[in-house]
Design a protein around this motif. Sequence first.
Motif, PDB file in Angstrom:
ATOM      1  N   LYS A   9      48.800  42.108 -62.863  1.00  0.00           N
ATOM      2  CA  LYS A   9      48.375  41.948 -61.477  1.00  0.00           C
ATOM      3  C   LYS A   9      46.855  42.000 -61.348  1.00  0.00           C
ATOM      4  O   LYS A   9      46.208  42.931 -61.823  1.00  0.00           O
ATOM      5  N   GLY A  10      46.299  40.971 -60.721  1.00  0.00           N
ATOM      6  CA  GLY A  10      44.869  40.924 -60.460  1.00  0.00           C
ATOM      7  C   GLY A  10      44.038  40.286 -61.543  1.00  0.00           C
ATOM      8  O   GLY A  10      42.839  40.078 -61.357  1.00  0.00           O
ATOM      9  N   ALA A  11      44.627  39.962 -62.686  1.00  0.00           N
ATOM     10  CA  ALA A  11      43.915  39.289 -63.776  1.00  0.00           C
ATOM     11  C   ALA A  11      44.240  37.799 -63.713  1.00  0.00           C
ATOM     12  O   ALA A  11      45.400  37.415 -63.535  1.00  0.00           O
ATOM     13  N   TYR A  12      43.225  36.973 -63.872  1.00  0.00           N
ATOM     14  CA  TYR A  12      43.386  35.527 -63.725  1.00  0.00           C
ATOM     15  C   TYR A  12      42.771  34.759 -64.886  1.00  0.00           C
ATOM     16  O   TYR A  12      41.705  35.121 -65.376  1.00  0.00           O
ATOM     17  N   VAL A  13      43.449  33.677 -65.272  1.00  0.00           N
ATOM     18  CA  VAL A  13      42.852  32.665 -66.136  1.00  0.00           C
ATOM     19  C   VAL A  13      42.243  31.625 -65.201  1.00  0.00           C
ATOM     20  O   VAL A  13      42.896  31.199 -64.238  1.00  0.00           O
ATOM     21  N   LEU A  14      41.011  31.245 -65.467  1.00  0.00           N
ATOM     22  CA  LEU A  14      40.328  30.252 -64.645  1.00  0.00           C
ATOM     23  C   LEU A  14      40.073  29.011 -65.482  1.00  0.00           C
ATOM     24  O   LEU A  14      39.428  29.087 -66.531  1.00  0.00           O
ATOM     25  N   ASP A  15      40.613  27.899 -65.021  1.00  0.00           N
ATOM     26  CA  ASP A  15      40.352  26.622 -65.668  1.00  0.00           C
ATOM     27  C   ASP A  15      39.309  25.868 -64.858  1.00  0.00           C
ATOM     28  O   ASP A  15      39.326  25.891 -63.616  1.00  0.00           O
ATOM     29  N   LEU A  16      38.410  25.214 -65.551  1.00  0.00           N
ATOM     30  CA  LEU A  16      37.329  24.489 -64.894  1.00  0.00           C
ATOM     31  C   LEU A  16      37.837  23.175 -64.314  1.00  0.00           C
ATOM     32  O   LEU A  16      38.731  22.538 -64.872  1.00  0.00           O
ATOM     33  N   GLU A  17      37.269  22.796 -63.194  1.00  0.00           N
ATOM     34  CA  GLU A  17      37.511  21.480 -62.617  1.00  0.00           C
ATOM     35  C   GLU A  17      36.274  20.644 -62.929  1.00  0.00           C
ATOM     36  O   GLU A  17      35.247  20.773 -62.265  1.00  0.00           O
ATOM     37  N   LYS A  18      36.386  19.819 -63.946  1.00  0.00           N
ATOM     38  CA  LYS A  18      35.242  19.059 -64.430  1.00  0.00           C
ATOM     39  C   LYS A  18      35.062  17.768 -63.628  1.00  0.00           C
ATOM     40  O   LYS A  18      36.027  17.059 -63.363  1.00  0.00           O
ATOM     41  N   ARG A  19      33.840  17.500 -63.249  1.00  0.00           N
ATOM     42  CA  ARG A  19      33.454  16.247 -62.605  1.00  0.00           C
ATOM     43  C   ARG A  19      32.548  15.541 -63.606  1.00  0.00           C
ATOM     44  O   ARG A  19      31.469  16.041 -63.910  1.00  0.00           O
ATOM     45  N   GLY A  20      33.006  14.415 -64.140  1.00  0.00           N
ATOM     46  CA  GLY A  20      32.225  13.802 -65.198  1.00  0.00           C
ATOM     47  C   GLY A  20      32.103  12.296 -65.116  1.00  0.00           C
ATOM     48  O   GLY A  20      32.784  11.636 -64.333  1.00  0.00           O
ATOM     49  N   ASP A  21      31.240  11.804 -65.962  1.00  0.00           N
ATOM     50  CA  ASP A  21      31.059  10.372 -66.158  1.00  0.00           C
ATOM     51  C   ASP A  21      30.600  10.155 -67.594  1.00  0.00           C
ATOM     52  O   ASP A  21      30.743  11.055 -68.438  1.00  0.00           O
ATOM     53  N   HIS A  22      30.014   9.009 -67.886  1.00  0.00           N
ATOM     54  CA  HIS A  22      29.620   8.669 -69.251  1.00  0.00           C
ATOM     55  C   HIS A  22      28.567   9.624 -69.830  1.00  0.00           C
ATOM     56  O   HIS A  22      28.398   9.701 -71.040  1.00  0.00           O
ATOM     57  N   ARG A  23      27.884  10.388 -68.989  1.00  0.00           N
ATOM     58  CA  ARG A  23      26.845  11.318 -69.456  1.00  0.00           C
ATOM     59  C   ARG A  23      27.397  12.660 -69.891  1.00  0.00           C
ATOM     60  O   ARG A  23      26.777  13.383 -70.635  1.00  0.00           O
ATOM     61  N   GLY A  24      28.588  13.005 -69.373  1.00  0.00           N
ATOM     62  CA  GLY A  24      29.153  14.333 -69.624  1.00  0.00           C
ATOM     63  C   GLY A  24      29.876  14.809 -68.386  1.00  0.00           C
ATOM     64  O   GLY A  24      30.488  14.021 -67.673  1.00  0.00           O
ATOM     65  N   PHE A  25      29.775  16.111 -68.091  1.00  0.00           N
ATOM     66  CA  PHE A  25      30.463  16.630 -66.909  1.00  0.00           C
ATOM     67  C   PHE A  25      29.676  17.768 -66.282  1.00  0.00           C
ATOM     68  O   PHE A  25      28.761  18.327 -66.882  1.00  0.00           O
ATOM     69  N   ILE A 113      38.965  39.779 -65.347  1.00  0.00           N
ATOM     70  CA  ILE A 113      39.592  41.059 -65.684  1.00  0.00           C
ATOM     71  C   ILE A 113      39.259  42.052 -64.583  1.00  0.00           C
ATOM     72  O   ILE A 113      38.091  42.379 -64.366  1.00  0.00           O
ATOM     73  N   PRO A 114      40.265  42.558 -63.874  1.00  0.00           N
ATOM     74  CA  PRO A 114      39.976  43.536 -62.816  1.00  0.00           C
ATOM     75  C   PRO A 114      39.632  44.902 -63.401  1.00  0.00           C
ATOM     76  O   PRO A 114      39.882  45.179 -64.583  1.00  0.00           O
ATOM     77  N   LYS A 115      39.081  45.756 -62.559  1.00  0.00           N
ATOM     78  CA  LYS A 115      38.779  47.129 -62.979  1.00  0.00           C
ATOM     79  C   LYS A 115      40.056  47.810 -63.435  1.00  0.00           C
ATOM     80  O   LYS A 115      41.135  47.544 -62.918  1.00  0.00           O
ATOM     81  N   GLY A 116      39.917  48.691 -64.430  1.00  0.00           N
ATOM     82  CA  GLY A 116      41.046  49.478 -64.897  1.00  0.00           C
ATOM     83  C   GLY A 116      41.766  48.876 -66.090  1.00  0.00           C
ATOM     84  O   GLY A 116      42.856  49.316 -66.438  1.00  0.00           O
ATOM     85  N   MET A 117      41.168  47.889 -66.713  1.00  0.00           N
ATOM     86  CA  MET A 117      41.780  47.289 -67.899  1.00  0.00           C
ATOM     87  C   MET A 117      40.856  47.462 -69.092  1.00  0.00           C
ATOM     88  O   MET A 117      39.639  47.452 -68.957  1.00  0.00           O
ATOM     89  N   ALA A 118      41.482  47.637 -70.250  1.00  0.00           N
ATOM     90  CA  ALA A 118      40.723  47.631 -71.504  1.00  0.00           C
ATOM     91  C   ALA A 118      40.613  46.184 -71.956  1.00  0.00           C
ATOM     92  O   ALA A 118      41.507  45.368 -71.704  1.00  0.00           O
ATOM     93  N   HIS A 119      39.526  45.857 -72.634  1.00  0.00           N
ATOM     94  CA  HIS A 119      39.252  44.474 -73.030  1.00  0.00           C
ATOM     95  C   HIS A 119      38.808  44.414 -74.487  1.00  0.00           C
ATOM     96  O   HIS A 119      38.050  45.271 -74.955  1.00  0.00           O
TER      97      HIS A 119
END
Length: 178
Positions: A9-25, A113-119
Amino acid sequence: MIFTETTLKGAYVLDLEKRGDHRGFFSRTFCAKEFESHHLNSHFVQGNMSHNHFKHTLRGMHYQTDGAEEAKLVRCTKGALLDVILDIRPDSKSYGSYFSVELSEKNGRQLYIPKGMAHGFLTLEDDTEIAYLVSEYYTPGKEAGIRWNDPAFNINWNVEHPILSDKDLAYPDYKKPL
């Protein structure tokens, strides 16, 4: 950013929303408004990084105590690693459970990682770097840790002989706070 809550609870995986073109993103890696809309700590006071020369370097499981507990936003900026969080919040329904995810330069994923977790983390490639933001300043005397192979948690690191510091090897068996 795409926020996916983990089994802790409270921990999240964040995936990037890439905006790109021929140069990169281009992609945002942090936005206070988005964090606040998910009820996540958006106040970070310190940025840290760790460079690790060798594959199978294991750092962790670390946390701070007594009012210095940290929320973290973790990202692998070079190489790849297995990032592991362990719920040690005494009143949590997932107390004693852990979650792991691969973070890499290629997948661009982050872990909140929310407070109260070991990492902790295990490098999966040589020359791996990790960068992370923390919500509290490092406070000497309030740092603590759990041994990587503590029998109370049985974390599956999928490695038999990691490279560890003397400090990480010396943590005693974990005892739940009273």
